[in-house]
Structures are given as C-alpha cells and as structure tokens.
Enzyme design. Structure first.
Site, mmCIF file in Angstrom:
data_model
loop_
_atom_site.group_PDB
_atom_site.id
_atom_site.type_symbol
_atom_site.label_atom_id
_atom_site.label_comp_id
_atom_site.label_asym_id
_atom_site.label_seq_id
_atom_site.Cartn_x
_atom_site.Cartn_y
_atom_site.Cartn_z
ATOM 1 N N CYS A 1 4.273 -4.626 31.763
ATOM 2 C CA CYS A 1 3.255 -3.645 31.362
ATOM 3 C C CYS A 1 1.880 -4.054 31.887
ATOM 4 O O CYS A 1 1.085 -3.218 32.341
ATOM 5 C CB CYS A 1 3.193 -3.520 29.844
ATOM 6 S SG CYS A 1 4.725 -2.953 29.071
ATOM 7 N N CYS B 1 4.475 -7.505 26.695
ATOM 8 C CA CYS B 1 5.239 -7.081 27.866
ATOM 9 C C CYS B 1 4.513 -7.434 29.161
ATOM 10 O O CYS B 1 3.502 -6.811 29.506
ATOM 11 C CB CYS B 1 5.498 -5.574 27.775
ATOM 12 S SG CYS B 1 6.125 -4.840 29.286
#
Length: 365
Positions: free
Chosen positions: A34, A31
C-alpha cells in the site's frame, strides 16, 4: 489532486460537485505494498496530474471501516485494493494489488483510462447496487470485517446450507471474501462464469476462482495430503489461465515440500524461479526465514544464504537483512552475520521499526 481521508459521503459530494469519478484506495497502516502504491501513484507528479483531471481520491483505511461499510460492500480482503465508482456509487472497475503483470504505473494508468471509457459508454458492473445496506449481510461476516470476532467453523457451512439466493450480491461477497464454499457453490460459479462476470466483473470473478484454488491448495498442504494436492493442481490448470496456473503450482509446490520436509527439492524449485525471474524478494525472504526457523540441513542453509545474499544486493531492507544475517550465523559465517545484522538494525531504526529481536539475535552471534 483532491484527496479525502475516510469520509465516503463527503468524497461522493466532492466528486459530484466537480463532475468527476471517485477512486477508493483501500489500504491498511501495516501494508507495505500500500505504501509502495501511495509513493508510485499518488506522490508521482505525472500520474497525480492525470488523476486530478477526472478523479477524486478517497484514501480508506479498511481497518477503520466503522461508519460507511465500504470493505463490507466491496468484500475487500487484500491490500491494496482500488475501486473506481461514479459519484452516486455505481461500480465501474476494481483492481487488486498492483493489477497486471506490467509495472504498477502502467497498470494504474490503464485502470484510469478503462474506467473513463466505461463511464462514457454508461457501462457499469450491474450486480453491485449503488447503495450500501449492512443489514443484508450475515452477522459473522460483519463481525469479521469489523475485526470484532473470528468466524467459527460452522458459520460458512450454515450460511451456504440455508442460503436461497446463491447468485445475489451478498452471496458473491461472502464467496469472494472467504473463498471457502461447498462443491455445489463452486460448481455453480464455474458453470455460470459468464453470467457472474457480467454481474460482478471479470476481475472479481477471477479473484474468487483464484481464492477457491488457493483454499484447495492450502487445505491439501495443511493436511499434507498428496491426493488433495494433485486434485488442486488439476483444478488450477482447468479453471485458471495457463500462466496463472503455472505460477500457482510453482508457488504451492514449494509450500507442499516445506510442509513435508522436502527442503532440498523446495530450494531447487525456488532457485529455478529466481533464474527465471518469476519470484520477488518478499517470497524469497518468506522461504528463507522458514529455512532459518525449521531446517537443519547444512547444504540447504548454505543455498538459502546465497538466495538472501542476492536479495539484499538488489534491494535490501530491514526484514531481508535480518533474515540474511541469521542465515549467515546459522551457516557459521558469524563475522559476516554481525555486519549484516548491524546494517539491518540501523535501517530498522531509521525507518522506525521494532529492532528488539534483531538486537537480541546480534548479542547471540
């Protein structure tokens, strides 16, 4: 700042021992947002200092959720997701992605301040019990969360057909995670929205309604059904804020045009969003990659190339440079394409990314 990896019970123990709240940072290794959050929040000395005063941080890889069932409990289906808990597991606040429309840093500081204030007032999201009992959840949900199996078309249908407690925590988790439910379930949520918000929090209810809207748009686009698409537009405008509805309609109008081959119209919409600064580089890259793969209209390819040029000039990455290079080549600018692809490959190698397909494409230029 105290950061604990993956061990929920130990994180709760430390939070209790230090008389602090617990931040659970749900992420995955793939991700990109993230990683942005990690850099801008947890590796930001100023914000990290604020966090350390009142919070313990649990970094939780959602795809390794084999012991504590936190993703199951909090129906985490997008990343990053941030959950703020008391040391004994009471839910205080939740934030999806980067939160509000303001910069991430400001959204996160607001999350911290609101969580502290709510905790001091003894205000918690009462619909979520502090304990976690995985046996309460249906098998198809557990297997899907744990990456064991996909759901079958009948799993959700059967679940809603036989479910007797439509407002329970488990039912809400299923609705929030999948966003697909019969009309009577959606109607129940809409009619009792304030009750759901009291039980599960405004952020989660908004997330559920957004998912329902997205599911309707996606179904219409998949089926290329103009009537269903207009119904989705009407639903969005009725139950989302005007700003959210406008963003959904603009985004899905482009996807509907793509699905039906209306590339010129889709490109015009995207160009207008660029002028209005209501679209990010990842969205532009997604659209332009689709043009590279699916569109043969020369003028559209040229316009997409200019869109990607704007993206790489502001914030180039391996992915955006790769797309830009391919569009340059498809538009006939092969020398520029070679230069751009070499930049992409160099950047990809520096970041440890797989550049094999890019190298093959460069060889064909």
């Amino acid at each position: 700042m105290t950061i604990i990896e993956q061990d929920y019970e130990y994180a709760k123990h430390v939070a209790a021992e230090q008389h602090k709240l617990l931040i659970v940072d749900f992420y995955t290794t793939w991700c990109t947002p993230c990683k942005v959050l990690d850099k801008k929040i947890f590796k930001n000395d100023s914000i990290a200092s604020q966090i350390s005063e009142r919070f313990v941080v649990l970094k939780y890889d959602a795809e390794q959720d084999t012991v504590y069932n936190l993703s199951l409990k909090h129906h985490v289906c997008s990343y990053p997701t941030t959950v703020v808990l008391t040391a004994d597991g009471k839910l205080i606040r939740k934030m999806y992605g980067f939160g509000r429309s303001e910069p991430l840093e400001a959204s996160y500081i607001n999350l911290l301040q609101e969580s502290i204030s709510l905790h001091e007032q003894g205000k918690y999201i009462t619909g979520f019990s502090p304990t976690i009992d995985p046996d309460k959840y249906p098998d198809f949900y557990k297997k899907y969360i744990r990456r064991i199996a996909n759901i079958s078309p009948n799993d959700l249908t059967d679940y809603w057909m036989h479910n007797q407690d439509l407002k329970s925590e488990v039912s809400f988790a299923i609705l929030a995670y999948f966003g697909r439910a019969p009309q009577n379930i959606v109607d129940l949520l809409i009619q009792h929205r304030s009750e759901y918000e009291t039980r599960y929090g405004e952020a989660d209810v908004k997330f559920v309604i957004n998912n329902v809207v997205a599911e309707r748009f996606n179904t219409a686009i998949k089926e290329k059904d103009e009537i269903k698409y207009e119904a989705a537009v009407k639903f969005a405008k009725q139950y989302l804020t005007s700003r959210d509805a406008d963003e959904y309609v603009k985004a899905y109008e482009v996807k509907m045009c793509m699905a039906t081959g209306k590339w010129e119209k889709a490109t015009s919409i995207l160009e207008e969003r660029v002028r209005q600064n209501t679209i990010n580089g990842d969205e532009i890259n997604y659209f332009c990659w689709a043009i590279y793969e699916q569109c043969s209209q020369k003028n559209v390819i040229g316009r997409a190339t200019q869109l990607m040029k704007g993206v790489v000039e502001v914030n180039s990455s391996f992915a955006t440079l790769d797309t830009y290079a391919r569009l340059l080549a498809k538009n006939g600018s092969r020398e520029e394409a070679v230069v751009a692809m070499k930049r992409a490959i160099k950047m990809g190698n520096e970041n440890g990314e797989d550049t094999k397909d890019s190298e093959e494409a460069l060889g064909k230029f």
